[in-house]
Motif scaffolding. Structure first.
Motif, PDB file in Angstrom:
ATOM      1  N   ILE A   1       0.974  -1.176  -0.064  1.00  0.00           N
ATOM      2  CA  ILE A   1      -0.055  -0.036   0.065  1.00  0.00           C
ATOM      3  C   ILE A   1       0.612   1.190   0.162  1.00  0.00           C
ATOM      4  O   ILE A   1       1.876   1.570   0.816  1.00  0.00           O
ATOM      5  N   ASP A   2       0.606   2.119  -1.037  1.00  0.00           N
ATOM      6  CA  ASP A   2       1.424   3.410  -0.878  1.00  0.00           C
ATOM      7  C   ASP A   2       0.475   4.699  -1.113  1.00  0.00           C
ATOM      8  O   ASP A   2       1.077   5.743  -1.475  1.00  0.00           O
ATOM      9  N   THR A   3      -0.722   4.449  -0.943  1.00  0.00           N
ATOM     10  CA  THR A   3      -1.922   5.263  -1.502  1.00  0.00           C
ATOM     11  C   THR A   3      -2.801   5.591  -0.149  1.00  0.00           C
ATOM     12  O   THR A   3      -3.199   4.557   0.424  1.00  0.00           O
ATOM     13  N   ILE A   4      -3.019   6.838   0.227  1.00  0.00           N
ATOM     14  CA  ILE A   4      -3.994   7.174   1.287  1.00  0.00           C
ATOM     15  C   ILE A   4      -5.079   8.299   0.845  1.00  0.00           C
ATOM     16  O   ILE A   4      -4.272   9.118   0.142  1.00  0.00           O
ATOM     17  N   PHE A   5      -6.164   7.890   0.825  1.00  0.00           N
ATOM     18  CA  PHE A   5      -7.366   8.787   0.319  1.00  0.00           C
ATOM     19  C   PHE A   5      -7.797   9.316   1.727  1.00  0.00           C
ATOM     20  O   PHE A   5      -8.040   8.804   3.099  1.00  0.00           O
TER      21      PHE A   5
ATOM     22  N   PHE B   1       5.545  13.486   6.242  1.00  0.00           N
ATOM     23  CA  PHE B   1       4.723  12.424   5.068  1.00  0.00           C
ATOM     24  C   PHE B   1       5.667  11.779   4.371  1.00  0.00           C
ATOM     25  O   PHE B   1       6.453  12.272   3.745  1.00  0.00           O
ATOM     26  N   PRO B   2       5.605  10.539   4.365  1.00  0.00           N
ATOM     27  CA  PRO B   2       6.798   9.580   3.583  1.00  0.00           C
ATOM     28  C   PRO B   2       6.818  10.032   2.089  1.00  0.00           C
ATOM     29  O   PRO B   2       5.741  10.214   1.379  1.00  0.00           O
ATOM     30  N   SER B   3       8.147  10.194   1.578  1.00  0.00           N
ATOM     31  CA  SER B   3       8.036  10.399   0.021  1.00  0.00           C
ATOM     32  C   SER B   3       7.740   9.452  -0.944  1.00  0.00           C
ATOM     33  O   SER B   3       7.193   9.644  -2.067  1.00  0.00           O
ATOM     34  N   ASP B   4       7.649   8.257  -0.266  1.00  0.00           N
ATOM     35  CA  ASP B   4       7.195   7.184  -1.245  1.00  0.00           C
ATOM     36  C   ASP B   4       5.752   6.968  -1.055  1.00  0.00           C
ATOM     37  O   ASP B   4       5.219   5.690  -1.396  1.00  0.00           O
ATOM     38  N   PHE B   5       4.901   7.718  -0.447  1.00  0.00           N
ATOM     39  CA  PHE B   5       3.595   7.736  -0.403  1.00  0.00           C
ATOM     40  C   PHE B   5       3.006   8.704  -1.035  1.00  0.00           C
ATOM     41  O   PHE B   5       3.399   9.834  -1.064  1.00  0.00           O
ATOM     42  N   ARG B   6       1.356   8.615  -1.579  1.00  0.00           N
ATOM     43  CA  ARG B   6       0.827   9.917  -1.840  1.00  0.00           C
ATOM     44  C   ARG B   6      -0.582   9.841  -1.217  1.00  0.00           C
ATOM     45  O   ARG B   6      -1.010   8.605  -0.838  1.00  0.00           O
ATOM     46  N   TYR B   7      -0.844  11.105  -0.891  1.00  0.00           N
ATOM     47  CA  TYR B   7      -2.035  11.464  -0.255  1.00  0.00           C
ATOM     48  C   TYR B   7      -3.089  11.978  -1.365  1.00  0.00           C
ATOM     49  O   TYR B   7      -2.719  12.905  -1.967  1.00  0.00           O
TER      50      TYR B   7
ATOM     51  N   GLY C   1     -13.098   2.682  -5.474  1.00  0.00           N
ATOM     52  CA  GLY C   1     -12.927   2.367  -6.859  1.00  0.00           C
ATOM     53  C   GLY C   1     -11.422   1.859  -6.952  1.00  0.00           C
ATOM     54  O   GLY C   1     -11.064   0.944  -7.757  1.00  0.00           O
ATOM     55  N   TYR C   2     -10.372   2.366  -6.231  1.00  0.00           N
ATOM     56  CA  TYR C   2      -9.110   2.195  -6.238  1.00  0.00           C
ATOM     57  C   TYR C   2      -8.950   0.618  -5.754  1.00  0.00           C
ATOM     58  O   TYR C   2      -8.135  -0.131  -6.254  1.00  0.00           O
ATOM     59  N   ALA C   3      -9.501   0.458  -4.616  1.00  0.00           N
ATOM     60  CA  ALA C   3      -9.434  -0.942  -4.040  1.00  0.00           C
ATOM     61  C   ALA C   3     -10.015  -2.124  -5.191  1.00  0.00           C
ATOM     62  O   ALA C   3      -9.445  -3.089  -5.233  1.00  0.00           O
ATOM     63  N   GLN C   4     -11.180  -1.751  -5.659  1.00  0.00           N
ATOM     64  CA  GLN C   4     -11.546  -2.765  -6.570  1.00  0.00           C
ATOM     65  C   GLN C   4     -10.617  -2.992  -7.758  1.00  0.00           C
ATOM     66  O   GLN C   4     -10.650  -3.976  -8.284  1.00  0.00           O
ATOM     67  N   ALA C   5     -10.060  -1.854  -8.412  1.00  0.00           N
ATOM     68  CA  ALA C   5      -8.896  -2.041  -9.373  1.00  0.00           C
ATOM     69  C   ALA C   5      -8.007  -2.585  -8.903  1.00  0.00           C
ATOM     70  O   ALA C   5      -7.429  -3.465  -9.840  1.00  0.00           O
ATOM     71  N   THR C   6      -7.405  -2.579  -7.813  1.00  0.00           N
ATOM     72  CA  THR C   6      -5.784  -2.964  -7.376  1.00  0.00           C
ATOM     73  C   THR C   6      -5.966  -4.280  -6.719  1.00  0.00           C
ATOM     74  O   THR C   6      -5.366  -5.052  -6.441  1.00  0.00           O
ATOM     75  N   ARG C   7      -7.451  -4.605  -6.346  1.00  0.00           N
ATOM     76  CA  ARG C   7      -7.614  -5.958  -5.695  1.00  0.00           C
ATOM     77  C   ARG C   7      -6.942  -5.871  -4.348  1.00  0.00           C
ATOM     78  O   ARG C   7      -6.280  -6.892  -3.640  1.00  0.00           O
ATOM     79  N   ASN C   8      -6.668  -4.792  -3.641  1.00  0.00           N
ATOM     80  CA  ASN C   8      -6.031  -4.614  -2.336  1.00  0.00           C
ATOM     81  C   ASN C   8      -6.851  -3.604  -1.518  1.00  0.00           C
ATOM     82  O   ASN C   8      -7.464  -2.813  -1.966  1.00  0.00           O
ATOM     83  N   ALA C   9      -6.839  -3.684  -0.232  1.00  0.00           N
ATOM     84  CA  ALA C   9      -7.632  -2.767   0.466  1.00  0.00           C
ATOM     85  C   ALA C   9      -6.896  -1.467   0.403  1.00  0.00           C
ATOM     86  O   ALA C   9      -5.707  -1.373   0.157  1.00  0.00           O
ATOM     87  N   SER C  10      -7.722  -0.479   0.515  1.00  0.00           N
ATOM     88  CA  SER C  10      -7.299   0.942   0.303  1.00  0.00           C
ATOM     89  C   SER C  10      -7.500   1.360   1.883  1.00  0.00           C
ATOM     90  O   SER C  10      -8.344   1.118   2.630  1.00  0.00           O
ATOM     91  N   ILE C  11      -6.762   2.486   2.312  1.00  0.00           N
ATOM     92  CA  ILE C  11      -6.502   3.080   3.466  1.00  0.00           C
ATOM     93  C   ILE C  11      -7.270   4.526   2.974  1.00  0.00           C
ATOM     94  O   ILE C  11      -7.012   5.316   2.142  1.00  0.00           O
ATOM     95  N   VAL C  12      -8.196   4.717   4.039  1.00  0.00           N
ATOM     96  CA  VAL C  12      -9.089   6.121   4.150  1.00  0.00           C
ATOM     97  C   VAL C  12      -8.675   6.742   5.435  1.00  0.00           C
ATOM     98  O   VAL C  12      -8.895   6.188   6.520  1.00  0.00           O
ATOM     99  N   ASN C  13      -8.410   8.051   5.275  1.00  0.00           N
ATOM    100  CA  ASN C  13      -8.137   8.989   6.499  1.00  0.00           C
ATOM    101  C   ASN C  13      -9.464   9.936   6.662  1.00  0.00           C
ATOM    102  O   ASN C  13      -9.603  10.669   5.782  1.00  0.00           O
ATOM    103  N   LEU C  14     -10.283   9.636   7.845  1.00  0.00           N
ATOM    104  CA  LEU C  14     -11.337  10.711   7.972  1.00  0.00           C
ATOM    105  C   LEU C  14     -11.026  11.488   9.430  1.00  0.00           C
ATOM    106  O   LEU C  14     -10.289  10.943  10.309  1.00  0.00           O
ATOM    107  N   HIS C  15     -12.017  12.349   9.558  1.00  0.00           N
ATOM    108  CA  HIS C  15     -11.941  13.401  10.506  1.00  0.00           C
ATOM    109  C   HIS C  15     -12.743  13.087  11.881  1.00  0.00           C
ATOM    110  O   HIS C  15     -14.114  13.136  11.407  1.00  0.00           O
TER     111      HIS C  15
END
Length: 528
Positions: free
Chosen positions: A25-29, A43-49, A64-78
């Protein structure tokens, strides 16, 4: 999965990012607030927000990203407010069976007893029942372990979202590094169940398959074709299937079941054996009467979801992943199917009016100009029938829809899918009412420069409600008109190229231009 940590311990934050690397995992939404800021210190340079301008946008992009990559996505909420904004699409992720790990902020532990500003009361209860697992760790040191558990639960069939609440002062605490574990999360069918199912199919006079989104989700699209041909069995798509589980130009494709009991019984009337693969039995939208399947028919459900099996209206069930069931059925000696004599479902002929664009004409034109390997995302409820009539989807992972029926998913989900399918054009057909739930996603698409085509079907109303009102004998429903929205100006203000088509003669050229754009482009289509 092997990994040797660089050091024995570090901050909770650094251990979390190291865990993500191990999990691919290298992406956080997200859409951060004050209680999340320390999560992203240095924030690490090898990740994207990936920023969503509203929380439900962030969740749908991650879906959508999780369905495309077939891996869990990380979501950051307040904390509480942000999680509340997001819940509509958390519900959709649960219905879509999409693996998400939602990490939400919480106020500092030291002031939680005083009901502080922006804290989440009963944080773990708030997202239930739409998450598979919900936790606020008892100690800061346990946060990475909780996130790892949330990931593994999200990735166990049936997939779904999970939730971790993290107090703001946890991120700088020290904790031990983790080595990510590998979990084989597949339910294999037992030989006895497969033998019995194969025997039923072998002795069936006229079997039929009903297929749902799980067939495509598990990568069993081509296998399903082989299975249908083995038994020369018609294949129906289940009501409200959110993926394309069978090629729509295949001679055995028998169309789409309606979400009503009497309609399903009528469509399946000639079949003595009905095998449902990866879909509920059945998803209804209106009340009905009578049997759920034709009299004298036998139904067998194959699903990875125990709740789906327990809640089926009729029939026996096998709880197992769909793909290994199909593989093992194919390993058994099956029928030698006769040559296919059924004609391929033809595209209906259509003549456009000179001065008006109908939804049928729009879909017919889209079928003529779209790339055949494109990904279609749909959230235009009154256009479903026209899409099914006028477009023939023939490839796996070519169609994504909202399984919950809630609005505000399709437009941002198209952004996430475009991130996950960088080599394929994503085309989103979105109703005017639907788009206004999450129009902010255009900003994310523009900032990322993604090749997404948004087709806004503008009929000036919540047309689905107006049509459904007739079921309740309501002639003039309130709150369904949407006059005066300028989608071209809205899109341009958010950085997205935009145009408008209002007459049939200009539609094809403007569709081609929007589909051929190097970045995101919106085409507003004024329809009847």
């Amino acid at each position: 999965m092997s990994h040797t940590p660089a050091a024995r311990s570090s901050s909770v934050r650094d251990v979390m990012f190291d865990l993500f690397r191990q999990l691919g995992i290298d992406t956080i939404f997200g859409n951060p607030g004050s209680t999340e800021l320390p999560m992203f210190r240095n924030f690490p340079s090898d990740f994207r927000y990936v920023l969503g301008l509203q929380e439900m946008v962030a969740v749908a992009m991650a879906d959508g990203y999780a369905q495309a990559t077939r891996n869990a996505s990380i979501v950051n909420l307040h904390s509480a407010a942000g999680v509340g904004h997001a819940l509509g699409n958390v519900f959709t992720a649960m219905k879509n069976k999409t693996p998400l790990v939602i990490i939400a902020g919480q106020q500092a532990r030291s002031i939680l007893p005083f009901d502080p500003f922006l804290y989440a009361a009963q944080a773990t209860e708030f997202p239930k029942p739409y998450v598979k697992y919900s936790v606020e760790p008892a100690r800061a040191e346990d946060v990475p372990l909780a996130i790892a558990r949330a990931y593994h639960i999200a990735m166990q069939p049936p997939f779904g979202p999970t939730f971790v609440s993290v107090p703001v002062d946890d991120w700088d605490r020290q904790t031990d590094y983790l080595v990510a574990r590998r979990i084989q999360a597949v339910r294999f069918p037992d030989d006895d169940s497969i033998d019995k199912l194969a025997g039923v199919l072998m002795h069936a006079r006229n079997p039929a398959f009903v297929v749902g989104a799980t067939v495509d989700r598990e990568g069993a699209f081509d296998l399903m074709v082989e299975l249908a041909e083995r038994y020369s069995a018609k294949v129906f798509v289940a009501p409200f299937a959110s993926r394309c589980p069978f090629p729509e130009n295949h001679p055995l494709h028998a169309g789409f079941l309606p979400p009503m009991r009497e309609g399903i019984v009528s469509r399946l009337a000639e079949h003595d054996v009905i095998v449902v693969l990866g879909a509920p039995v059945f998803s209804y939208h209106v009340e009905g009467e009578g049997p759920h399947i034709p009299d004298g028919s036998q139904l067998i459900l194959v699903t990875e979801d125990p709740d789906q099996a327990a809640g089926a209206a009729v029939g026996d069930a096998i709880i197992a992943n769909v793909k290994p069931v199909i593989e093992r059925l194919l390993d058994r000696t099956g029928k030698v199917a006769p040559p296919l004599r059924e004609p391929v479902r033809p595209l209906p002929s259509f003549v456009a009016e000179e001065d008006k664009i109908s939804v049928d004409f729009l879909m017919k034109t889209l079928e003529e100009v779209r790339p055949q390997d494109c990904v279609i995302v749909d959230e235009a409820p009154t256009a479903h029938a026209a899409r099914q009539d006028q477009i023939r989807l023939t490839r796996e992972r070519s169609f994504f829809n909202c399984a919950s029926g809630g609005l505000g998913y399709g437009l941002p989900a198209a952004v996430g899918l475009a991130l996950g399918f960088p080599d394929r054009r994503v085309i989103a057909t979105i109703g005017d009412g639907s788009s206004m739930y999450a129009i902010q996603a255009l900003y994310s698409a523009a900032q990322l420069g993604l090749p997404v085509t948004f087709i806004i079907i503008n009929n000036g109303s919540y047309r689905a409600l107006e049509e459904f009102a007739g079921f309740f004998q309501i002639v003039d429903p309130v709150g369904t008109k949407l006059p005066g929205i300028d989608f071209v100006s809205l899109a341009r203000s958010l950085g997205c190229a935009a145009d408008r088509a209002s007459v049939p003669g200009e539609l094809a050229g403007k569709l081609q231009a929007a589909i051929g754009s190097s970045g995101p482009a919106l085409l507003e289509v004024l329809t009847l």
